[in-house]
Design a protein around this motif. Sequence first.
Motif, short mmCIF file in Angstrom:
data_model
loop_
_atom_site.label_atom_id
_atom_site.label_comp_id
_atom_site.label_asym_id
_atom_site.label_seq_id
_atom_site.Cartn_x
_atom_site.Cartn_y
_atom_site.Cartn_z
N LEU A 57 0.74 -1.38 -0.05
CA LEU A 57 -0.11 0.09 0.02
C LEU A 57 0.87 1.28 -0.04
CD1 LEU A 57 -2.64 -1.08 2.73
CD2 LEU A 57 -3.23 -0.95 0.24
N LEU A 58 1.99 1.25 0.90
CA LEU A 58 2.75 2.50 0.73
C LEU A 58 3.39 2.48 -0.50
CD1 LEU A 58 4.05 2.17 4.45
CD2 LEU A 58 2.46 3.65 3.70
N ARG A 59 3.97 1.52 -1.21
CA ARG A 59 4.61 1.53 -2.61
C ARG A 59 3.70 1.99 -3.44
NH1 ARG A 59 5.73 -3.44 -2.93
NH2 ARG A 59 7.47 -3.35 -1.81
N GLU A 60 2.36 1.91 -3.22
CA GLU A 60 1.26 2.30 -4.33
C GLU A 60 1.01 3.69 -3.81
OE1 GLU A 60 -1.65 -0.80 -4.40
OE2 GLU A 60 -0.20 -1.91 -5.42
N ARG A 61 1.63 4.22 -2.66
CA ARG A 61 1.17 5.82 -2.38
C ARG A 61 -0.20 5.85 -1.79
NH1 ARG A 61 6.14 6.37 -1.23
NH2 ARG A 61 5.57 8.87 -0.66
N GLU A 62 -0.64 4.70 -1.17
CA GLU A 62 -1.90 4.97 -0.40
C GLU A 62 -1.86 5.60 0.77
OE1 GLU A 62 -4.94 3.76 -1.44
OE2 GLU A 62 -4.62 2.17 -2.97
N ALA A 63 -3.02 5.92 1.16
CA ALA A 63 -3.14 6.59 2.87
C ALA A 63 -3.51 5.14 3.86
CB ALA A 63 -3.96 7.63 3.05
N VAL A 64 -2.57 4.76 4.52
CA VAL A 64 -2.63 3.71 5.37
C VAL A 64 -2.93 4.01 6.81
CG1 VAL A 64 -1.62 1.72 6.42
CG2 VAL A 64 -0.91 2.49 4.03
N LEU A 65 -4.22 3.57 7.19
CA LEU A 65 -4.52 3.87 8.72
C LEU A 65 -4.25 2.79 9.66
CD1 LEU A 65 -6.46 5.54 10.65
CD2 LEU A 65 -8.50 4.10 9.84
N LEU A 66 -3.49 3.18 10.57
CA LEU A 66 -2.86 1.89 11.71
C LEU A 66 -2.88 2.25 13.06
CD1 LEU A 66 -0.79 -0.33 12.03
CD2 LEU A 66 0.93 1.15 11.83
N PHE A 67 -3.46 1.41 13.81
CA PHE A 67 -3.51 1.43 15.12
C PHE A 67 -2.36 0.67 15.81
CE2 PHE A 67 -7.74 2.42 13.53
CZ PHE A 67 -7.99 3.51 14.16
N PRO A 68 -1.26 1.19 16.30
CA PRO A 68 -0.33 0.39 16.91
C PRO A 68 -0.71 -0.48 18.11
CG PRO A 68 0.59 2.59 16.30
CD PRO A 68 -0.90 2.49 16.24
N GLY A 69 -1.66 -0.07 18.87
CA GLY A 69 -2.35 -0.66 20.02
C GLY A 69 -3.01 -1.88 19.76
N GLY A 70 -3.69 -2.06 18.56
CA GLY A 70 -4.30 -3.16 17.88
C GLY A 70 -5.43 -3.48 18.92
N GLY A 71 -5.71 -4.74 18.96
CA GLY A 71 -6.75 -5.19 19.54
C GLY A 71 -6.84 -5.02 21.00
N ARG A 72 -5.76 -4.81 21.56
CA ARG A 72 -5.56 -4.50 23.07
C ARG A 72 -6.19 -3.31 23.49
NH1 ARG A 72 -6.43 -3.67 27.56
NH2 ARG A 72 -5.09 -4.24 29.44
N GLU A 73 -6.16 -2.24 22.45
CA GLU A 73 -7.04 -1.09 22.83
C GLU A 73 -8.38 -1.15 22.62
OE1 GLU A 73 -3.11 2.00 22.07
OE2 GLU A 73 -5.06 2.05 20.61
N VAL A 74 -8.79 -2.00 21.83
CA VAL A 74 -10.38 -2.36 21.52
C VAL A 74 -10.66 -3.15 22.93
CG1 VAL A 74 -11.84 -3.68 20.24
CG2 VAL A 74 -10.02 -2.69 18.93
N MET A 75 -10.19 -3.68 23.41
CA MET A 75 -10.63 -4.40 24.49
C MET A 75 -10.03 -3.97 25.85
SD MET A 75 -10.05 -8.52 23.01
CE MET A 75 -8.48 -8.46 22.54
N LYS A 76 -9.93 -2.49 25.93
CA LYS A 76 -9.79 -1.94 27.36
C LYS A 76 -10.56 -2.62 28.56
CE LYS A 76 -8.32 2.43 25.39
NZ LYS A 76 -8.90 2.58 23.73
N ARG A 77 -9.65 -2.78 29.40
CA ARG A 77 -10.39 -3.27 30.85
C ARG A 77 -11.10 -2.11 31.50
NH1 ARG A 77 -7.80 -6.76 27.76
NH2 ARG A 77 -7.37 -8.86 28.89
N ARG A 78 -12.02 -2.11 32.59
CA ARG A 78 -12.63 -1.35 33.18
C ARG A 78 -11.52 -0.24 33.89
NH1 ARG A 78 -17.65 -2.15 34.78
NH2 ARG A 78 -17.35 -4.33 34.64
N GLY A 79 -11.62 0.92 33.68
CA GLY A 79 -10.60 1.92 34.08
C GLY A 79 -9.51 2.14 33.31
#
Length: 224
Positions: A57-79
């Motif tokens: 995607l970067l080679r083709e000059r696309e805009a790439v959306l990335l979340f370095p925290g991945g799934g762990r941030e999706v599953m945030k615990r209480r607090g």
Amino acid sequence: NHTRFGLFDLPLLIIELYSRGITVRGLADPRHWVGPIGAIFESFGAVKAGPLTAARLLREREAVLLFPGGGREVMKRRGEEYQLFWRDDRADFVRLAAKFDALIVPFAAVGADDAYKLFLDTDELLANPVLGPLARGAVAALDGGLDPAETVLPVATIPGLPLPSPFPVPDLRQRLYFRFFEPIDSRDVSPSDASACNALYAQVRATVQGGMASLRQERDQDPG
């Protein structure tokens, strides 16, 4: 930063960017394609995450959306609202950006973490004597190599009620805030220079963390 569940603000953000003439290609966990969610993600431009995919995607000059925290941030615990879970040894996206002379645009999002009230977070669910074994068994059947602590989603409540919801439904009254920061030119960083890559990685992480803090302050002062 990825927000809890990643289902409320992310589609709206992608649509807003598209309305401004920016089409982003989100890198999504390949596990989403085990079920029907993968096809839904594809309709928003997402692709299965992987180093070869990102490089193409970067080679083709696309805009790439990335979340370095991945799934762990999706599953945030209480607090854990508005905490980043970026590993110190994962500056891969910086090295990849530097390899293709890509711009890195940090952004922060606030609102979605507060749009869900948890009935059970992931740790509580896995510790439950009935639901825990069922969840672990489901994960093992899907892929024995998966860690349930990073795979099992929490259980949200029905908005306005102290009852569990079969599907995470956000409180639509919650306002969403986004902020994009000045692009960072990676051309000055060599992908083989680990020290420089780690320094830029830390800079991006600090920018996102600071952005969330400032957005939360602005939200507190926003009369709505």
